[in-house]
Design an enzyme around this catalytic site. Structure first.
Site, PDB file in Angstrom:
ATOM      1  CE  LYS A  35      -0.447   0.066   5.045  1.00 28.50           C
ATOM      2  NZ  LYS A  35      -1.360   0.108   6.205  1.00 28.50           N
ATOM      3  CE1 TYR A 274      13.358  31.958   5.143  1.00 33.16           C
ATOM      4  CE2 TYR A 274      13.384  29.585   4.759  1.00 33.16           C
ATOM      5  CZ  TYR A 274      13.306  30.887   4.276  1.00 33.16           C
ATOM      6  OH  TYR A 274      13.189  31.103   2.926  1.00 33.16           O
TER       7      TYR A 274
END
Length: 378
Positions: A35, A274
């Site tokens: 999956k 940042y």
């Protein structure tokens, strides 16, 4: 030239891990769970390595079609079953087995016109409280299915919420056995954690808790006509950090690597990235790596998340950006622009990286971004 980032899928490791799971449950048939596009690896890339499995288990009809297109003629199981009645037409055409976990799915089967009887996996909710019939409704659902001409064969299944915890399968397994004890059908209960728990085998210390665990292992084996390993196939430990992948004998199946594209020399008091979340306390060399959260690397990974630069241990610095992250080169004077950084994979278990980011190896593997080139290697 292409941006210098690459995910490498290791075919031999995939086959090796399947072998580990098969040896853990030698009397069981094995679903290779593919999956989520084989946990981010790509169904087409893992297929050859998993051909020794007895079947493929997945979620989506398009994934099932892809497995059939690869030439697989054996069983394919839809783990969540069908979502609407017309899905059953494709199940008939492709010969798909499918889970039944609610009355609505039985209603769909009852009105389905087919010349071929379906093989269904009837799911019991034994405590996970996601999908499945409550134990007091399970026998009625079983009787309904067996009365339908559209149903050829039924396998009984459940899913454990706490198989990664010592003793976590005992209560749900006892409940499953109590409800199904006189039913003759095949059973499927073991995910990766439960299957590898069987691998531990019985203990001989005389401790009452360990004796109970031993009995639970025997019960798991008895109820495991089919096992459903997922994450262990892809080299991640289902109960990390109690056990590492290496403890289970599993090998990493995906390595994410990227090149350093720039180097900065910074002074004490200067920041990286940042928000200036990392501030140097000493002179440092900082490598800028061509990988960021848009590639699937977790943005929440903090300073100190492990990486390897030219095979040597290092760490991330500051916040992860969309397209870049920074690593510490202070102790690696030879490394610099062009050096290879391993973000996870061979030499750096994905579980360790995930732990620093507060998540699981599952998520990192599944989150690999489409823009990252992928190479299959032996």
């Amino acid at each position: 030239m292409p941006r210098p980032i690459l995910a490498t899928v290791h075919a031999q490791a995939l086959a090796h891990n399947l072998g580990v799971l098969k040896r853990a449950a030698p009397q069981s048939k094995v679903w290779a769970v593919v999956k989520a596009n084989a946990y981010g690896h790509g169904i087409e890339r893992v297929f050859a390595s998993f051909r020794a499995a007895d079947g493929f288990a997945l979620l989506d009809l398009d994934e099932a079609q892809r497995v059939r297109d690869l030439g697989w003629r054996g069983p394919i199981l839809l783990l969540e079953g069908v979502f609407e009645a017309r899905d059953l037409e494709l199940c008939s055409r492709l010969g798909l087995w499918h889970t039944v976990h609610c009355e609505e799915q039985i209603d769909m089967l009852a009105t389905h016109k087919t010349q071929m009887g379906h093989h269904v996996f009837l799911k019991m909710n034994t405590g996970m409280n996601r999908l499945g019939f409550q134990p007091d409704r399970f026998r009625a659902a079983y009787a309904r299915l067996n009365a339908l001409p559209q149903v050829d064969e039924v396998t009984l299944m459940t899913h454990f919420s706490d198989a990664d915890r010592n003793g976590g399968t005992q209560a749900p397994l006892a409940l499953f056995q109590r409800v199904t004890q006189d039913l003759p059908d095949a059973r499927s209960v073991c995910n990766s954690a439960a299957t590898l728990g069987v691998l531990q085998g019985p203990t001989e210390t005389g401790n009452p808790n360990e004796k109970a665990n031993s009995l639970a292992q025997q019960s798991l084996q008895h109820n495991s006509d089919w096992i459903r390993p997922g994450i262990a196939l892809y080299g991640s430990s289902p109960d990390f950090p109690v056990h590492t992948a290496n403890d289970w004998g599993l090998q990493p199946t995906m390595s994410l690597t990227a090149k350093i594209i720039g180097v900065q020399a910074i002074l004490p008091g200067q920041a990286v990235g940042y928000g200036s979340s990392f501030v140097a306390q000493q002179p440092m060399r900082v490598g800028v790596v061509a990988c960021g959260y848009a590639d699937g690397y977790p943005r929440v990974a903090p300073t100190g998340t492990p990486v390897r630069v030219d095979g040597q241990p290092s760490r991330t610095l500051g916040r992860v950006s969309m397209d870049m992250l920074c690593v510490d080169l202070t102790h690696l004077p030879i490394s610099g622009t062009g050096s290879t950084t391993t973000l996870w994979g061979q030499g750096l278990p994905v579980d360790e990286v995930a732990q620093h980011a507060g998540t699981l190896g599952y998520e990192l593997l599944c989150a690999l971004a489409p823009r990252v080139p992928v190479m299959l290697t032996q």
